[in-house]
Write an enzyme that holds these catalytic residues in place. Sequence first.
Site, PDB file in Angstrom:
ATOM      1  N   ASP A  84       0.817  -1.207   0.000  1.00 46.11           N
ATOM      2  CA  ASP A  84       0.000   0.000   0.000  1.00 46.11           C
ATOM      3  C   ASP A  84       0.854   1.261   0.000  1.00 46.11           C
ATOM      4  O   ASP A  84       0.448   2.297  -0.536  1.00 46.11           O
ATOM      5  CB  ASP A  84      -0.936  -0.019   1.215  1.00 46.11           C
ATOM      6  CG  ASP A  84      -1.875  -1.208   1.146  1.00 46.11           C
ATOM      7  OD1 ASP A  84      -2.638  -1.297   0.172  1.00 46.11           O
ATOM      8  OD2 ASP A  84      -1.793  -2.078   2.029  1.00 46.11           O
ATOM      9  N   LYS A  94       1.482  -2.758   4.421  1.00 46.66           N
ATOM     10  CA  LYS A  94       0.639  -3.705   3.710  1.00 46.66           C
ATOM     11  C   LYS A  94      -0.611  -3.981   4.546  1.00 46.66           C
ATOM     12  O   LYS A  94      -0.690  -3.589   5.692  1.00 46.66           O
ATOM     13  CB  LYS A  94       1.405  -5.016   3.466  1.00 46.66           C
ATOM     14  CG  LYS A  94       2.521  -4.844   2.441  1.00 46.66           C
ATOM     15  CD  LYS A  94       3.211  -6.150   2.076  1.00 46.66           C
ATOM     16  CE  LYS A  94       2.322  -7.294   1.791  1.00 46.66           C
ATOM     17  NZ  LYS A  94       1.272  -7.024   0.786  1.00 46.66           N
ATOM     18  N   GLU A 103       0.424 -12.741   4.811  1.00 45.58           N
ATOM     19  CA  GLU A 103       1.463 -12.153   3.941  1.00 45.58           C
ATOM     20  C   GLU A 103       2.793 -12.092   4.690  1.00 45.58           C
ATOM     21  O   GLU A 103       3.851 -12.404   4.126  1.00 45.58           O
ATOM     22  CB  GLU A 103       1.041 -10.749   3.509  1.00 45.58           C
ATOM     23  CG  GLU A 103      -0.140 -10.758   2.544  1.00 45.58           C
ATOM     24  CD  GLU A 103      -0.712  -9.387   2.253  1.00 45.58           C
ATOM     25  OE1 GLU A 103      -1.440  -9.260   1.271  1.00 45.58           O
ATOM     26  OE2 GLU A 103      -0.441  -8.440   3.012  1.00 45.58           O
TER      27      GLU A 103
HETATM   28  C1  5RP Z   1      -3.280  -6.924   0.871  1.00 38.53           C
HETATM   29  C2  5RP Z   1      -2.061  -6.128   0.601  1.00 38.53           C
HETATM   30  C3  5RP Z   1      -1.848  -5.655  -0.792  1.00 38.53           C
HETATM   31  O1  5RP Z   1      -0.566  -6.016  -1.201  1.00 38.53           O
HETATM   32  C4  5RP Z   1      -1.983  -4.162  -0.829  1.00 38.53           C
HETATM   33  O2  5RP Z   1      -3.227  -3.800  -0.274  1.00 38.53           O
HETATM   34  C5  5RP Z   1      -1.861  -3.626  -2.258  1.00 38.53           C
HETATM   35  O3  5RP Z   1      -2.991  -3.989  -2.977  1.00 38.53           O
HETATM   36  P1  5RP Z   1      -3.172  -3.635  -4.501  1.00 38.53           P
HETATM   37  O4  5RP Z   1      -2.166  -4.435  -5.256  1.00 38.53           O
HETATM   38  O5  5RP Z   1      -4.587  -4.035  -4.797  1.00 38.53           O
HETATM   39  O6  5RP Z   1      -2.968  -2.148  -4.681  1.00 38.53           O
HETATM   40  O7  5RP Z   1      -1.258  -5.845   1.439  1.00 38.53           O
HETATM   41  O8  5RP Z   1      -3.415  -7.226   2.236  1.00 38.53           O
END
Ligand code: 5RP
Length: 219
Positions: A84, A94, A103
């Site tokens: 994020d 994240k 993760e």
């Molecule tokens: C999910 C995460 C994702 O990696 C993060 O939210 C990024 O998401 P996106 O690729 O849809 O922008 O940490 O828990």
Amino acid sequence: MTQDEMKKAVAEAALEYVQSGWVVGVGTGSTANHFIDALARIKTRIDGAVASSEASAERLRGHGIQVLDLNSTGPLPVYVDGADEATSNLHLTKGGGGALTREKIVAAASEQFICVIDETKQVDYLGAFPLPVEVIPMARSHVARALVAMGGSPVLREGFRTDNGNLILDVHDLRILNPVELESDIDHVAGVVTNGLFARRPADVMLVGTPGGVTRIVP
Ligand code: 5RP
């Protein structure tokens, strides 16, 4: 170029880090979904995948990619996932999709963590994106008070349960100058399962999708 096109380009670039015969760690989110779709093209050359969420496991299976239990694979050679927010030190926030705990487990069990982001995720300091914290339900108020004492403004993610059956507090108003220290401090609050800072185990390589192509950042 749209943000989604940048996500797709960077996810496809991550295939370069996957070798034949490997079990691949796979993240969660829209960028990770593009990576799963790209992985499907080389599915006969890999031995399977370990997923960081039920949603990613379902997408992998939909492509006919075998999903394995991390307990049966041992350490993984590579983990590919989005973020994020990311700094040039490869420290990450994240958990926007709520999959932060699994993760972090898969990242910890992997030799190389390849983080795939589009350029909008790059920041000088983490904290503008609210920091997700996974919390055991009975500890919600206790943890929220501790997060307020640390200077944050926690907000319960309404109507959401993690794959582990827990809650998420999204912590606003943090300007995170020392992510390694804050990651540890939050994890030490009783009732916290994990927080979304990936600083003690940052990414090893960051691939950034830009309108001009994919750039590679290493610490
Ligand atoms: C999910 C995460 C994702 O990696 C993060 O939210 C990024 O998401 P996106 O690729 O849809 O922008 O940490 O828990």
